[in-house]
Design a protein around this motif. Sequence first.
Motif, short mmCIF file in Angstrom:
data_model
loop_
_atom_site.label_atom_id
_atom_site.label_comp_id
_atom_site.label_asym_id
_atom_site.label_seq_id
_atom_site.Cartn_x
_atom_site.Cartn_y
_atom_site.Cartn_z
N LEU A 173 -7.38 -5.96 12.67
CA LEU A 173 -6.56 -4.79 12.91
C LEU A 173 -6.79 -3.85 11.73
N GLU A 174 -7.48 -2.77 12.01
CA GLU A 174 -7.73 -1.74 11.01
C GLU A 174 -6.57 -0.75 11.08
N MET A 175 -5.91 -0.55 9.95
CA MET A 175 -4.74 0.32 9.91
C MET A 175 -4.99 1.45 8.93
N VAL B 130 0.85 -1.18 0.00
CA VAL B 130 0.00 0.00 0.00
C VAL B 130 0.88 1.23 0.00
N GLU B 131 0.35 2.31 -0.51
CA GLU B 131 1.10 3.56 -0.52
C GLU B 131 1.03 4.24 0.84
N ILE B 132 2.00 5.08 1.08
CA ILE B 132 2.01 5.87 2.31
C ILE B 132 0.69 6.64 2.41
N GLY B 133 0.10 6.59 3.59
CA GLY B 133 -1.20 7.23 3.80
C GLY B 133 -2.39 6.34 3.54
N GLY B 134 -2.13 5.16 3.01
CA GLY B 134 -3.20 4.23 2.69
C GLY B 134 -3.68 3.44 3.90
N SER B 135 -4.60 2.51 3.64
CA SER B 135 -5.23 1.73 4.71
C SER B 135 -5.23 0.25 4.36
N LEU B 136 -5.24 -0.57 5.39
CA LEU B 136 -5.41 -2.01 5.25
C LEU B 136 -6.17 -2.51 6.46
N ARG B 137 -6.85 -3.63 6.27
CA ARG B 137 -7.47 -4.31 7.40
C ARG B 137 -6.97 -5.74 7.44
N LEU B 138 -6.32 -6.08 8.53
CA LEU B 138 -5.85 -7.44 8.74
C LEU B 138 -6.91 -8.23 9.49
N SER B 139 -6.98 -9.51 9.16
CA SER B 139 -7.89 -10.41 9.85
C SER B 139 -7.10 -11.60 10.39
N CYS B 140 -7.57 -12.14 11.48
CA CYS B 140 -6.96 -13.32 12.09
C CYS B 140 -8.08 -14.28 12.45
N GLN B 141 -8.12 -15.38 11.72
CA GLN B 141 -9.15 -16.38 11.94
C GLN B 141 -8.63 -17.44 12.90
#
Length: 122
Positions: A80-82, A12-23
Amino acid sequence: AVDLEESGGGSVEIGGSLRLSCQASQYMDNRSPMGWFRQSPGQERDMVASVDRNGHTRYRDSVQGRFTISRDIQKNTLYLEMKNLKSEDTATYYCAACGGDYCVSRYSAHYWGLGTQVTVSS
């Protein structure tokens, strides 16, 4: 034993977002402390965010206000919402189920996932 599987990493670019999941492979109720850790090459595995037995959350200072940890008990999933990602957030992110009251450090973890890579660049 509990199997944990992370997903949602990527570039992702700087300033962007990701959401990690853990099942989680089995039921993890809200009495199970869980957390997200991250590790860069040559660095220690550091706690990023954790949720304790009472639902209280903790964050390392550098992600406070940008990252949000949450859990869906019905889905046995930790998130984890980033947001506003920075280059220094680049690392492999690991999900952990911890003993004690909360994930204090990597030594608190009883179970680990295999990790998901997050790369932040311009």
